[in-house]
Design an enzyme around this catalytic site. Structure first.
Site, short mmCIF file in Angstrom:
data_model
loop_
_atom_site.label_atom_id
_atom_site.label_comp_id
_atom_site.label_asym_id
_atom_site.label_seq_id
_atom_site.Cartn_x
_atom_site.Cartn_y
_atom_site.Cartn_z
CG ASN A 200 -4.47 11.01 -5.96
OD1 ASN A 200 -3.79 10.98 -6.99
ND2 ASN A 200 -5.05 9.92 -5.48
CG ASP B 9 -2.00 1.07 1.13
OD1 ASP B 9 -3.02 0.78 0.47
OD2 ASP B 9 -1.83 2.16 1.69
CD GLU C 206 -4.40 4.06 -1.56
OE1 GLU C 206 -4.54 4.42 -0.38
OE2 GLU C 206 -5.31 4.13 -2.41
CG HIS D 1 -7.20 12.59 -9.00
ND1 HIS D 1 -7.33 11.55 -8.11
CD2 HIS D 1 -7.91 13.62 -8.49
CE1 HIS D 1 -8.10 11.92 -7.10
NE2 HIS D 1 -8.47 13.18 -7.31
CG ASP E 56 -4.19 8.08 -12.41
OD1 ASP E 56 -4.52 7.62 -11.30
OD2 ASP E 56 -5.02 8.55 -13.23
#
Length: 302
Positions: free
Chosen positions: A185, A177, A220, A190, A194
Site C-alpha cells: 500500500n 495473511d 489482508e 491503496h 486492493d
C-alpha cells in the site's frame, strides 16, 4: 413444469393499450432461513422431491444442531408442496406445531427443522429472487474481494464446529495473511493494494472446493473453513496455496510492472486438537500463522 411453478402468459414486447407489457415472470417456491446458521440464505425448492437435512446429498443442507442427515422431505402433489418428516430425532414443525403426518405448505408458513433452524416458505417470481439475492450478497459478502465477510465466517464456523464435535468428524481452518501488505500500500497505493488482495482472494477461491468457506477476516487476512478435512491434508492444501500465490502477479490498471506477494498461512484442526469453542480454534490458527511469520514469512505452520 409442476403446477406450483406458475408462469404468466405475457411475452416480452407485447403491447396492450399502447403500453409494453411486463416481461415473462415465473413464480417458484423457496425456503428462506430466518433463524439458525446462514440467516437470509434462500433455497429454491426444486420441481421434484427434495430432502432437507445435514447430509451432503440433501438438496437443502442445514448444519445446525439437532438436524438429522435426512430430516424431512418436500414433494410436489398436484398444485401443492407437501412436507413430510422422515423420522427425525428432534422433529419437524409447521408454525409451531409438530408435524405428525405429511402436510401441504402454504405461503408464509414457518418451518422449524430440529432445535434451532427455522425457515419461511414462500413463493417468489424471478424479480423477487434477483432482489433478494442482491440483498443477501451485500449482507454476506465483502465488497472489495467478493469473499464472504467475517460475520458470515464466524456464523458458519460455529455451526461447523458444533457439527464436528457432535459427530467427532474432521474440521480444519486456515488463516492466510499477505506478507508485508502495508509496504504494498505504501509503495504502490491503496488502489493497487486492493487489486492485489482481490487477486489473491480469487486464486484461493478457485483452488478450494465449492463447500469450503473463504472469507475476508480482516485487513489482508483471509480465513478458510475446510469441512471434513483432517489437519494433515489441510497443511498440504495450505502449502499448495502458498506456492500458487507466490507464483502469481497482479497488474493493476495504469501501473508499471507486476506486483508479486507471498503469504504466511496458519492451520488448526479438530479433532487433532480438542477445541471446545470457535475462539479456541481461531486462536490456534492465528498463533500458527504468526509462527509462520516469525519463522521468516512465505511459509505454512500448524
Amino acid at each position: 413444469m409442476s403446477d406450483w411453478e406458475e408462469e404468466t402468459q405475457t411475452e416480452p414486447g407485447d403491447v396492450e393499450d399502447g403500453r409494453v407489457k411486463e416481461p415473462l415472470r415465473r413464480t417458484n417456491a423457496y425456503l428462506i432461513v430466518i433463524t439458525g446458521s446462514g440467516v437470509g440464505t434462500m433455497y429454491r425448492v426444486p420441481p421434484r422431491e427434495a430432502i432437507i437435512g445435514r447430509s451432503q446429498r440433501a438438496e437443502i443442507k442445514l448444519l445446525d444442531d439437532g438436524v438429522s442427515r435426512s430430516h424431512a422431505r418436500l414433494r410436489p402433489d398436484g398444485n401443492e408442496l407437501v412436507l413430510e418428516d422422515l423420522g427425525s430425532r428432534n422433529g419437524t414443525f409447521i408454525n409451531g406445531k409438530r408435524l405428525e403426518r405429511p402436510q401441504p405448505l402454504a405461503d408464509g408458513d414457518k418451518v422449524q427443522i430440529g432445535r434451532t433452524s427455522v425457515l419461511r416458505f414462500s413463493y417468489h417470481d424471478s424479480l423477487d429472487e434477483s432482489f433478494h439475492e442482491q440483498m443477501l450478497q451485500s449482507a454476506l459478502r465483502d465488497s472489495s474481494t467478493k469473499l464472504f465477510n467475517k460475520r458470515y465466517f464466524l456464523d458458519r464456523l460455529d455451526g461447523e464446529l458444533k457439527f464436528a464435535r457432535r459427530h467427532n468428524s474432521a474440521l480444519s481452518v486456515l488463516m492466510v495473511d499477505i506478507d508485508h501488505f502495508k509496504h504494498v500500500n505504501d509503495r504502490h497505493g491503496h488502489v493497487a493494494g486492493d487489486a492485489v488482495l482481490a487477486n489473491v482472494a480469487q486464486a484461493i477461491t478457485r483452488s478450494v472446493r465449492n463447500e469450503d468457506v473463504v472469507a475476508r477476516f480482516g485487513g489482508e487476512e483471509i480465513g478458510i473453513i475446510l469441512r471434513a478435512i483432517e489437519l494433515d491434508p489441510a497443511m498440504l492444501l495450505a502449502e499448495r496455496l502458498r506456492r500458487l500465490i507466490a507464483g502469481i502477479a497482479t497488474r493493476p490498471d495504469d501501473h508499471k510492472g507486476p506486483i508479486r506477494v507471498t503469504v504466511s498461512i496458519g492451520a488448526a484442526g479438530f479433532p487433532a486438537q480438542p477445541f471446545e469453542t470457535v475462539n479456541d480454534l481461531l486462536n490456534a490458527a492465528d498463533q500458527a500463522m504468526y509462527r509462520a511469520k516469525h519463522a521468516g514469512r512465505n511459509r505454512v505452520a500448524r
